[in-house]
Design an enzyme around this catalytic site. Structure first.
Site, PDB file in Angstrom:
ATOM      1  CB  CYS A  12      45.091 -10.907 -26.544  1.00 45.60           C
ATOM      2  SG  CYS A  12      44.659  -9.282 -26.654  1.00 45.60           S
ATOM      3  CG  HIS A  39      35.976  -1.685 -26.143  1.00 46.93           C
ATOM      4  ND1 HIS A  39      36.552  -2.175 -27.348  1.00 46.93           N
ATOM      5  CD2 HIS A  39      35.931  -0.455 -26.315  1.00 46.93           C
ATOM      6  CE1 HIS A  39      36.590  -1.212 -28.146  1.00 46.93           C
ATOM      7  NE2 HIS A  39      36.345  -0.230 -27.489  1.00 46.93           N
ATOM      8  CB  CYS A  93      47.711  -4.955 -31.241  1.00 49.55           C
ATOM      9  SG  CYS A  93      47.943  -6.765 -31.442  1.00 49.55           S
ATOM     10  CD  GLU A 123      40.998  -3.965 -35.498  1.00 49.13           C
ATOM     11  OE1 GLU A 123      40.578  -4.622 -34.411  1.00 49.13           O
ATOM     12  OE2 GLU A 123      40.964  -4.791 -36.379  1.00 49.13           O
ATOM     13  CB  SER A 216      34.375  -6.409 -24.804  1.00 46.89           C
ATOM     14  OG  SER A 216      35.099  -7.254 -25.600  1.00 46.89           O
ATOM     15  CG  ASN A 218      37.353  -9.754 -27.823  1.00 41.57           C
ATOM     16  OD1 ASN A 218      37.199 -10.648 -26.896  1.00 41.57           O
ATOM     17  ND2 ASN A 218      37.563  -8.665 -27.315  1.00 41.57           N
ATOM     18  CB  SER A 260      39.423  -6.353 -22.981  1.00 46.95           C
ATOM     19  OG  SER A 260      38.254  -6.673 -23.226  1.00 46.95           O
TER      20      SER A 260
HETATM   21  S1  SF4 Z   1      42.485  -8.857 -30.104  1.00 40.20           S
HETATM   22 FE1  SF4 Z   1      43.466  -6.991 -30.582  1.00 40.20          FE
HETATM   23  S2  SF4 Z   1      44.755  -6.461 -29.298  1.00 40.20           S
HETATM   24 FE2  SF4 Z   1      44.456  -8.585 -29.137  1.00 40.20          FE
HETATM   25  S3  SF4 Z   1      46.102  -9.623 -30.063  1.00 40.20           S
HETATM   26 FE3  SF4 Z   1      44.090  -9.344 -31.298  1.00 40.20          FE
HETATM   27  S4  SF4 Z   1      44.611  -7.696 -32.579  1.00 40.20           S
HETATM   28 FE4  SF4 Z   1      45.975  -7.564 -30.661  1.00 40.20          FE
END
Ligand code: SF4
Length: 286
Positions: A12, A39, A93, A123, A216, A218, A260
């Site tokens: 991202c 991560h 971010c 976070e 990670s 996400n 990431s």
């Molecule tokens: S995943 Fe985290 S770093 Fe990436 S755009 Fe979303 S808030 Fe920002």
């Protein structure tokens, strides 16, 4: 075998910007990233080679400059680092900053803060460390354990699947019918896009490959989401972890990646998937 790439996948803008800032800072002077910038072991390895150092504790840093990661940090953490004499470069971010503002705004208006997220994630620690009291919830059992309050203010970790967040907010509203449950959606747009694209791919594929770091959040969430729509889902960190047996008798393979994961790692995984399919003589790449 047809390979379908998720429409939105991989790194991202928040992570890309943080990496670029860290690399630029390291060219000027020695810099230590306070925690994990992303991560993803591949990215961390490449940055270490470029001279960037990493430390979880500001007390252990021996460079003059410390860098706050894209995941953000609490004011308490910043002050601790500055008190040690560190000059700070902030790569938080902007969408994490928005989540901080939303949560602290709710507190200022008198709501009891509740964060949907993983308690041990950096976070979430950054979001909550400055608060006097708060709750973090990740599932229905956590909602059952919440003490009653007259006003709840709910936000979420930016990388949580929006479907889970909405479900938990709904549960809170059912459980605390006499309370006000105010929700501000702080799931970031790139996460929503990647989650939605992963669902679209998983619904059409016989097997899905999710590329991303083992730690990670996400990427793990993407894997979990894909499993709701496809029986055969594998998470890998790179092409070396692919297994040709996974593509046996597979007509359609899906591909997605966490926020990431570097582009070249995704491309290498896709190439290897194609080679494995070709070797089995059933490649019909689209
Ligand atoms: S995943 Fe985290 S770093 Fe990436 S755009 Fe979303 S808030 Fe920002």
């Amino acid at each position: 075998m047809k390979i379908i790439r998720a429409k939105h996948l991989g790194m991202c803008f928040g992570v890309r910007d943080a990496i670029a800032i860290a690399q630029a800072a390291a060219r000027e002077e020695p810099v230590t990233v306070l925690g994990q910038l992303v991560h993803n072991a591949t990215v961390v390895e490449r940055m270490t080679e470029a001279g960037v150092r990493f430390s979880d504790h500001p007390e252990d840093v021996d460079t003059g400059r410390g860098l706050i990661t894209a995941h953000g940090a609490s004011e308490r953490f910043r002050r601790r680092a500055e008190a040690l004499g560190l000059k700070i470069t902030d790569t938080t971010c902007p969408l994490v900053t928005s989540a901080h503002r939303a949560l602290h705004g709710l507190v200022a208006e008198g709501y009891h803060p509740v964060v949907v997220g993983r308690r041990d994630h950096v976070e979430v620690r950054g979001l909550t460390e400055d608060l006097r009291e708060f709750d973090v919830v990740i599932d229905a059992a956590d909602i059952e354990r919440l003490p009653s309050r007259s006003r709840f203010g709910v936000c979420s970790q930016t990388t949580q699947p929006i479907a889970r967040v909405m479900e938990l907010v709904e549960r809170m509203r059912c459980r605390f019918r006499d309370s006000e449950v105010r929700f501000i959606d702080t799931v970031c747009q790139p996460t929503k896009q990647r989650q939605q694209s992963a669902v679209e791919v998983a619904a059409r594929a016989d097997v899905v490959i999710v590329v991303g770091g083992r730690n990670s959040n996400n990427t793990a969430e993407l894997t979990e989401t894909c499993r709701q729509f496809c029986e055969c889902v594998h998470q890998v960190t790179g092409p070396g972890e692919l297994n040709a047996d996974w593509f046996e008798n597979v007509r359609t393979a899906g591909l997605t990646a966490g926020t990431s994961t570097p582009d070249d790692v995704i491309a290498a995984v896709e190439r290897r998937m194609s080679e494995m399919a070709t070797n089995r003589r059933f490649a019909t790449r689209d």
